[in-house]
Structures are given as C-alpha cells and as structure tokens.
Design an enzyme around this catalytic site. Structure first.
Site, PDB file in Angstrom:
ATOM      1  N   GLY A 143       0.809  -1.267   0.036  1.00 49.42           N
ATOM      2  CA  GLY A 143       0.092  -0.005   0.086  1.00 49.42           C
ATOM      3  C   GLY A 143       0.751   1.271   0.007  1.00 49.42           C
ATOM      4  O   GLY A 143       1.753   1.379  -0.509  1.00 49.42           O
ATOM      5  N   GLY A 181      -7.304  17.799  -3.584  1.00 47.21           N
ATOM      6  CA  GLY A 181      -7.618  16.556  -3.972  1.00 47.21           C
ATOM      7  C   GLY A 181      -8.758  15.929  -3.280  1.00 47.21           C
ATOM      8  O   GLY A 181      -9.277  16.544  -2.534  1.00 47.21           O
ATOM      9  N   GLY A 184      -8.526  15.782   0.633  1.00 49.04           N
ATOM     10  CA  GLY A 184      -8.542  17.172   1.360  1.00 49.04           C
ATOM     11  C   GLY A 184     -10.043  17.453   1.128  1.00 49.04           C
ATOM     12  O   GLY A 184     -10.512  18.329   2.047  1.00 49.04           O
ATOM     13  N   GLU A 202      -4.326  25.152  -2.872  1.00 50.38           N
ATOM     14  CA  GLU A 202      -3.995  24.155  -3.820  1.00 50.38           C
ATOM     15  C   GLU A 202      -2.997  24.865  -4.673  1.00 50.38           C
ATOM     16  O   GLU A 202      -3.205  25.788  -5.252  1.00 50.38           O
ATOM     17  CB  GLU A 202      -5.311  23.815  -4.703  1.00 50.38           C
ATOM     18  CG  GLU A 202      -5.167  23.037  -5.974  1.00 50.38           C
ATOM     19  CD  GLU A 202      -4.320  21.892  -6.014  1.00 50.38           C
ATOM     20  OE1 GLU A 202      -4.638  20.814  -5.022  1.00 50.38           O
ATOM     21  OE2 GLU A 202      -3.185  21.671  -6.484  1.00 50.38           O
ATOM     22  N   GLY A 271      -0.978  14.078  -1.062  1.00 46.86           N
ATOM     23  CA  GLY A 271      -0.995  12.839  -1.796  1.00 46.86           C
ATOM     24  C   GLY A 271      -0.406  11.637  -0.689  1.00 46.86           C
ATOM     25  O   GLY A 271      -0.178  11.955   0.229  1.00 46.86           O
ATOM     26  N   ARG A 272      -0.359  10.631  -1.628  1.00 43.21           N
ATOM     27  CA  ARG A 272       0.349   9.327  -0.937  1.00 43.21           C
ATOM     28  C   ARG A 272       1.475   8.809  -1.566  1.00 43.21           C
ATOM     29  O   ARG A 272       1.444   9.212  -2.882  1.00 43.21           O
ATOM     30  CB  ARG A 272      -0.806   8.508  -0.728  1.00 43.21           C
ATOM     31  CG  ARG A 272      -2.020   9.053   0.073  1.00 43.21           C
ATOM     32  CD  ARG A 272      -3.115   7.974   0.013  1.00 43.21           C
ATOM     33  NE  ARG A 272      -2.904   6.851   1.082  1.00 43.21           N
ATOM     34  CZ  ARG A 272      -2.459   6.736   2.418  1.00 43.21           C
ATOM     35  NH1 ARG A 272      -2.766   7.865   3.057  1.00 43.21           N
ATOM     36  NH2 ARG A 272      -2.115   5.399   3.072  1.00 43.21           N
ATOM     37  N   HIS A 321     -10.907   0.009  -4.960  1.00 41.76           N
ATOM     38  CA  HIS A 321     -11.560  -0.985  -5.970  1.00 41.76           C
ATOM     39  C   HIS A 321     -10.347  -1.180  -6.927  1.00 41.76           C
ATOM     40  O   HIS A 321     -10.655  -2.634  -7.446  1.00 41.76           O
ATOM     41  CB  HIS A 321     -12.731  -0.225  -6.504  1.00 41.76           C
ATOM     42  CG  HIS A 321     -12.762   1.128  -7.005  1.00 41.76           C
ATOM     43  ND1 HIS A 321     -12.800   2.036  -6.005  1.00 41.76           N
ATOM     44  CD2 HIS A 321     -12.544   1.742  -8.214  1.00 41.76           C
ATOM     45  CE1 HIS A 321     -12.663   3.128  -6.678  1.00 41.76           C
ATOM     46  NE2 HIS A 321     -12.315   3.088  -8.112  1.00 41.76           N
ATOM     47  N   HIS A 443     -38.000   5.054 -13.408  1.00 40.85           N
ATOM     48  CA  HIS A 443     -38.242   6.442 -13.194  1.00 40.85           C
ATOM     49  C   HIS A 443     -38.928   6.621 -11.787  1.00 40.85           C
ATOM     50  O   HIS A 443     -39.792   5.747 -11.371  1.00 40.85           O
ATOM     51  CB  HIS A 443     -38.988   6.955 -13.987  1.00 40.85           C
ATOM     52  CG  HIS A 443     -39.859   8.526 -13.869  1.00 40.85           C
ATOM     53  ND1 HIS A 443     -39.088   9.724 -13.877  1.00 40.85           N
ATOM     54  CD2 HIS A 443     -40.977   8.793 -13.285  1.00 40.85           C
ATOM     55  CE1 HIS A 443     -39.935  10.480 -13.731  1.00 40.85           C
ATOM     56  NE2 HIS A 443     -41.109  10.258 -13.242  1.00 40.85           N
TER      57      HIS A 443
HETATM   58  C1  LIG Z   1      -8.589   9.292   4.272  1.00 40.73           C
HETATM   59  C2  LIG Z   1      -8.602   8.491   3.105  1.00 40.73           C
HETATM   60  C3  LIG Z   1      -9.745   8.062   2.384  1.00 40.73           C
HETATM   61  C4  LIG Z   1      -9.978   7.210   1.260  1.00 40.73           C
HETATM   62  N1  LIG Z   1     -10.928   7.082   0.678  1.00 40.73           N
HETATM   63  C5  LIG Z   1     -10.934   6.113  -0.427  1.00 40.73           C
HETATM   64  C6  LIG Z   1     -12.262   6.006  -0.980  1.00 40.73           C
HETATM   65  O1  LIG Z   1     -13.394   6.507  -0.692  1.00 40.73           O
HETATM   66  N2  LIG Z   1     -12.346   5.045  -2.146  1.00 40.73           N
HETATM   67  C7  LIG Z   1     -11.023   4.376  -2.609  1.00 40.73           C
HETATM   68  O2  LIG Z   1     -11.358   3.925  -3.450  1.00 40.73           O
HETATM   69  N3  LIG Z   1     -10.092   4.611  -1.978  1.00 40.73           N
HETATM   70  C8  LIG Z   1      -9.965   5.603  -1.051  1.00 40.73           C
HETATM   71  N4  LIG Z   1      -8.507   5.819  -0.423  1.00 40.73           N
HETATM   72  C9  LIG Z   1      -7.489   5.025  -0.970  1.00 40.73           C
HETATM   73  C10 LIG Z   1      -7.446   3.656  -0.355  1.00 40.73           C
HETATM   74  O3  LIG Z   1      -7.490   3.478   1.011  1.00 40.73           O
HETATM   75  C11 LIG Z   1      -6.119   3.034  -0.888  1.00 40.73           C
HETATM   76  O4  LIG Z   1      -6.051   3.091  -2.407  1.00 40.73           O
HETATM   77  C12 LIG Z   1      -6.285   1.595  -0.664  1.00 40.73           C
HETATM   78  O5  LIG Z   1      -6.346   1.155   0.805  1.00 40.73           O
HETATM   79  C13 LIG Z   1      -5.080   0.769  -1.252  1.00 40.73           C
HETATM   80  O6  LIG Z   1      -4.909  -0.486  -0.848  1.00 40.73           O
HETATM   81  P1  LIG Z   1      -3.656  -1.589  -0.972  1.00 40.73           P
HETATM   82  O7  LIG Z   1      -4.116  -2.980  -0.641  1.00 40.73           O
HETATM   83  O8  LIG Z   1      -2.926  -1.218  -1.973  1.00 40.73           O
HETATM   84  O9  LIG Z   1      -2.867  -0.892   0.326  1.00 40.73           O
HETATM   85  P2  LIG Z   1      -3.142  -0.447   1.957  1.00 40.73           P
HETATM   86  O10 LIG Z   1      -4.706  -0.465   2.048  1.00 40.73           O
HETATM   87  O11 LIG Z   1      -2.545   0.839   2.382  1.00 40.73           O
HETATM   88  O12 LIG Z   1      -2.717  -1.843   2.588  1.00 40.73           O
HETATM   89  C14 LIG Z   1      -1.454  -2.195   2.980  1.00 40.73           C
HETATM   90  C15 LIG Z   1      -1.246  -2.753   4.051  1.00 40.73           C
HETATM   91  O13 LIG Z   1       0.006  -3.393   4.119  1.00 40.73           O
HETATM   92  C16 LIG Z   1       0.579  -3.147   5.516  1.00 40.73           C
HETATM   93  N5  LIG Z   1       2.100  -3.230   5.421  1.00 40.73           N
HETATM   94  C17 LIG Z   1       3.071  -2.413   4.737  1.00 40.73           C
HETATM   95  N6  LIG Z   1       4.208  -2.628   4.929  1.00 40.73           N
HETATM   96  C18 LIG Z   1       4.053  -3.881   5.390  1.00 40.73           C
HETATM   97  C19 LIG Z   1       5.270  -4.695   5.754  1.00 40.73           C
HETATM   98  N7  LIG Z   1       6.613  -4.672   5.345  1.00 40.73           N
HETATM   99  N8  LIG Z   1       4.915  -5.934   6.288  1.00 40.73           N
HETATM  100  C20 LIG Z   1       3.641  -6.216   6.952  1.00 40.73           C
HETATM  101  N9  LIG Z   1       2.553  -5.381   6.432  1.00 40.73           N
HETATM  102  C21 LIG Z   1       3.111  -4.125   5.779  1.00 40.73           C
HETATM  103  C22 LIG Z   1       0.137  -1.957   6.196  1.00 40.73           C
HETATM  104  O14 LIG Z   1       0.112  -1.944   7.515  1.00 40.73           O
HETATM  105  C23 LIG Z   1      -1.341  -1.772   5.470  1.00 40.73           C
HETATM  106  O15 LIG Z   1      -2.061  -2.289   6.354  1.00 40.73           O
HETATM  107  C24 LIG Z   1      -8.559   6.642   0.790  1.00 40.73           C
HETATM  108  C25 LIG Z   1      -7.446   6.786   1.304  1.00 40.73           C
HETATM  109  C26 LIG Z   1      -7.404   7.787   2.579  1.00 40.73           C
HETATM  110  C27 LIG Z   1      -6.090   7.942   3.330  1.00 40.73           C
END
Ligand SMILES: Cc1cc2nc3c(=O)[nH]c(=O)nc-3n(C[C@H](O)[C@H](O)[C@H](O)COP(=O)(O)OP(=O)(O)OC[C@H]3O[C@@H](n4cnc5c(N)ncnc54)[C@H](O)[C@@H]3O)c2cc1C
Length: 464
Positions: A143, A181, A184, A202, A271-272, A321, A443
C-alpha cells in the site's frame, strides 16, 4: 502445489489489495498466508481511509442537513446539537465491525494471518516478526502512506494528516487544507459541515487534478457556495506552530509576494507515496522506480520470478477498488488462470455533497485522441434530484464522433458514486451513447440523467 515451500502464496499487506488476493488464492485451493503489521486487517482503506472517512461524511451530512435548513425545507424542523464523541464512536464501530469481518473471512477461507512486519530474505523467503517463512509466490501489497510536505511537521495535534483529521477531538475554528484533491475535499467538507471555517490551498490553478475540466470548475463553484474558501495557484512554503495556533506562509505558485494565514488546524493532504521502506526489496532482487513504485507487467509480475505486486504500491490510481480487482486478478494468474483488470475503466469518486464521479477519458483527453460528441444534462432537470432539493450538478457523456462509442462519463450528483457504476459497466461492454439512450432506466431516479445525457449526444434529450 506447495513443493518444499511453507506456502503456495504469501501476501504482504492486508489492505483491499492484499486481503482480497489472499482470499481468492485460498478459494482457488492454494495454501495461503497474509502478513500484516497492523493490529487489524483491512489496510489503509478499512482502518484510516475509505471507511472511517465515509462514516464521518455520512454523519456530518445529516448534521449539515439539519443545520443548514435543508431539512426544514422539507418540513422537518430541528435544531441539531453536535455530539462529536458519539459521531466518532459510530466511526470506530464501523471500522471495528468491518476489520473484524476480514478476520472472519480469513478464518472461513483458511488464510493464515502472520502478524508482524515482513522483510524479504530472498525472493522466496520472508521474515515476519520473529518467524521466517517460505513461499512459492509472494505478492507485495504494502500500500501507501501520507506524503509529507517538506519542512512541515505533522504533530497530529495542530498539523494533521488524513488519519489525524478523522479523529479531531473538537471542531476547529479555522482549518486550512493543503491540497485540493479527493481526500482534502472530503475531510474539509466534514469539518466545514460541523462548523469549521475551511480554507483549501491548492498549488494548481484548479482543484481535483485528473478530473474532467468542466467538472473541476463546477465542483469548485459548488464547494465555494457551501462556504469553503479556496486559494488556488498558491503554495504553502512553511507552517509554524506556536501553542494552539499555526501560521502558514503562502506564496503564489508562479511567484510573487508571500502572505500569512492563521489556523488552529492544518490538514496536509498533498498525496500518498508507496510503502516499501523496510521491505528489503534488494534481497529479493527488486528495486523501485523514480516514484518509489514497484514496476509490474500486465499480469502483475515484477521483474523477479515468483514475486508479484498490486495496489497502491504499483503505478496507477491509488484506489481501493483498483487494488481489490488487482488482488483477484493476481491470485487467478498465480493459479494459472487468466486474471485481467481493465485499467482504462477505473471509476473515481469524491464522496462529498454532491458526489463527483467519473470513468474513462476526460473531455480534454478524448479530444486529444480525435473528434468527439458531448452530451450534457443538468441535475436540475432530473425529476428525482429536483424533488429531493438536489439541484447542483450535471451528467456528461463523451462519445467518439464517428463510432458513437462512449469514451468517458462524468457526473456531479448526490448519488454520483452509485450512478457511475452503470456507466462503467456499459463502457466495459463497449456501449455507444445510443445503447445507453435506448436502455430503459427506472423513473424517478437520478440515473435517468445518464440516459438523458446520452440522448443529448445526438442532440435529442427529452427534459431540457
Ligand atoms: C482518508 C482516505 C480516504 C480514502 N478514501 C477512499 C475511497 O473512498 N475510495 C477508494 O477507492 N480509496 C480511498 N482511499 C485510498 C485507499 O485507501 C487505498 O487506495 C487502498 O487502501 C490501497 O489498498 P492496498 O491494499 O494497496 O494498500 P493499503 O490499504 O495501504 O494496505 C497495505 C497494508 O500493508 C501493510 N504493510 C505495509 N508494509 C508492510 C510490511 N512490510 N509488512 C507487513 N505489512 C505491511 C500496512 O500496514 C497496510 O495495512 C482513501 C485513502 C485515505 C487515506
């Protein structure tokens, strides 16, 4: 299949990418483990992202409807009183139930949860906490986390990131959101609804980068009408915290005189960035690209045999998703099936009021590829939206001028996030605007606006 390995598949990270990959791999008969360093499963999405932000957006929407007269307009007179602790309580409850739900699904599907931080020893061996395990296939689904703003320290008290902004113990007087974004705007909306003055700064000259130009402009107007102030084309060059106040230094992005602004809460949401620190990728023979991401091929394979990667840690939109669909596809590919994700059709949604959603190409991008026809329909002319007192927004359908194939659909509507699914599905099946226009829509629904916008592509909508 396990050969001499402990597992057929080891997934690192239990976010929507990782936990879905692990469940699908187990469903396909593969011996599967998932390593997660958090106390709970579900990753960013369930713990500090999609779910808690939607819990706060939903609850604050009710408060706002009561406070801003929207309910009174419908004959429901109330004077709301904010119980912020209870609002946070229902957020935490949603997170607890959903993360617990993944734990249940792991047990049901016999996925082993390895608790701890994972680091590669080699391409098939990973240390998780004190344990070392081997796997024939390893899926990196670690992630992303918040991108810091150089020189600005997040103290989760006055200067917060999205995680801190979900948990504020009181409504700020003045919240400055750095970054216009999705995150925010969603979290800024929560605190604006609950009574904070919100200013969004922004760097670019418009909010919501990546969205259709007209949608960006219209959204900006709607947020302004709701009371959010914007400083576009402006960069934050410093944040100084003294006691309970922060002083921000702002400069025009294109140069010029700086100014200062006071706030009692600053949300940094620029951003992330992908999570690869501490993974020891080099021991697996991997490295990241210049954006810190792990490069993959069409099938989610990295350059190293048996090592795969999905979700926010790989290139593409950082969305839950998208990560989930990649999770299913990677597991199917590992099992020898054909897992596919159509990256051209990943919908984007901003869960504000109204919601802002889109799929496919923006009008600008579509025009760069060739001649297009565009149909638009205002929500004001949609009977359901009008009846519900939801006049803001529009739907826009962009089609290829020659073939009529739909290239993009954008909407600003109270339930835009739900509406965009039908557009995505139609586009997945290669629909023309005529196909959508001649599909019977119930509708009165907001979705009729998609049908009307499709009719408008050929200049023949009924209700405008
Ligand atoms: C405030 C906020 C709101 C959001 N709202 C939405 C939304 O409404 N809709 C949407 O589609 N997306 C949204 N997102 C984005 C979404 O959360 C991410 O795109 C999604 O979670 C990515 O999934 P992932 O499985 O790639 O990683 P993540 O969900 O980031 O999960 C990765 C996991 O890996 C674990 N990890 C990392 N490194 C290690 C390691 N070395 N060993 C073991 N574990 C590890 C972490 O602890 C984490 O739990 C939002 C994000 C934020 C911050």
């Amino acid at each position: 299949m396990a050969d001499n390995y402990d597992y057929d598949v080891l997934v690192i990270g239990a976010g929507p990418g990782g936990y879905v990959a692990a469940i699908r791999a187990a469903q396909l008969g593969l011996k599967t483990a998932c390593a997660e360093s958090r106390e709970t499963l579900g990753g960013t999405c369930l713990n500090v992202g999609c779910i808690p932000s939607k819990a706060m957006l939903h609850a604050s929407e009710y408060f706002d409807a009561a406070a801003n007269g929207a309910m009174a307009k419908m004959g429901v007179k109330v004077t709301p009183e904010l119980d912020l602790d209870a609002m946070h309580g229902q957020r935490k409850d949603a997170v607890k139930q959903l993360t617990g739900g993944i734990e249940y699904l792991f047990k049901k599907n016999k996925v082993t949860w390895l608790k701890g931080r994972a680091a590669f020893e080699d391409a098939h061996k990973v240390k998780v906490g004190d344990e070392t395990v081997t796997a024939k296939n390893i899926v990196i689904a670690t992630g992303s986390s918040v991108t810091p703003l150089p020189g600005v320290e997040i103290d989760q008290r006055i200067v917060v990131d999205s995680t801190g902004a979900l948990e504020l113990a009181k409504v700020p007087e003045h919240m400055v959101v750095i970054g216009g974004g999705v995150i925010g705007l969603e979290l800024g909306s929560v605190w604006r609804r609950l009574g904070a003055k919100v200013t969004c700064v922004e760097f670019l000259d418009q909010i919501l980068p990546g969205f259709d130009g007209e949608v960006r402009k219209e959204s900006n107007k709607i947020f302004k009408k709701q009371g959010i102030e914007f400083k576009l084309g402006t960069k934050v060059t410093g944040v100084e915290v003294k006691g309970d106040k922060a002083t921000l230094t702002l400069e025009p992005a294109k140069g010029g005189d700086s100014e200062t602004m006071e706030a009692d809460c600053v949300l940094v949401s620029i951003g992330r960035r992908p999570n690869t620190d501490g993974l020891a990728l080099d021991k697996a023979g991997l490295k990241t690209n210049e954006r810190g991401q792990i490069e993959i091929d069409h099938d989610f394979r990295t350059g190293v045999d048996g090592v795969w990667a999905i979700g926010d840690v790989v290139p593409g939109p950082m969305l839950a998703h998208k990560a989930e669909d990649e999770g299913i596809a990677v597991a199917e590919n590992i099992a020898g099936q054909t897992g596919i994700v159509n990256h051209e059709l990943i919908p984007s949604v901003v869960y504000t009021w109204p919601e802002i959603a889109g799929v496919g190409l923006t009008e600008e991008a579509a025009k760069e590829k060739g001649e297009v026809k565009v149909g638009k329909f205002p929500m004001l002319a949609n009977s359901r939206a009008k009846t519900n007192h939801e006049p803001d927004g529009f739907v826009k359908v962009i089609a290829d001028a020659k073939t009529d194939r739909v290239l993009g659909v954008w909407c600003i509507a109270s339930v835009g996030g739900t509406m965009i699914a039908q557009a995505t599905q139609a586009m997945e099946f290669g629909a023309t605007s005529e196909d959508i226009a001649y599909t019977c829509h119930a509708h009165p629904t907001h979705s009729e606006a998609i049908k009307e916008a499709a009719m408008a592509v050929t200049g023949k909508p009924i209700h405008i």
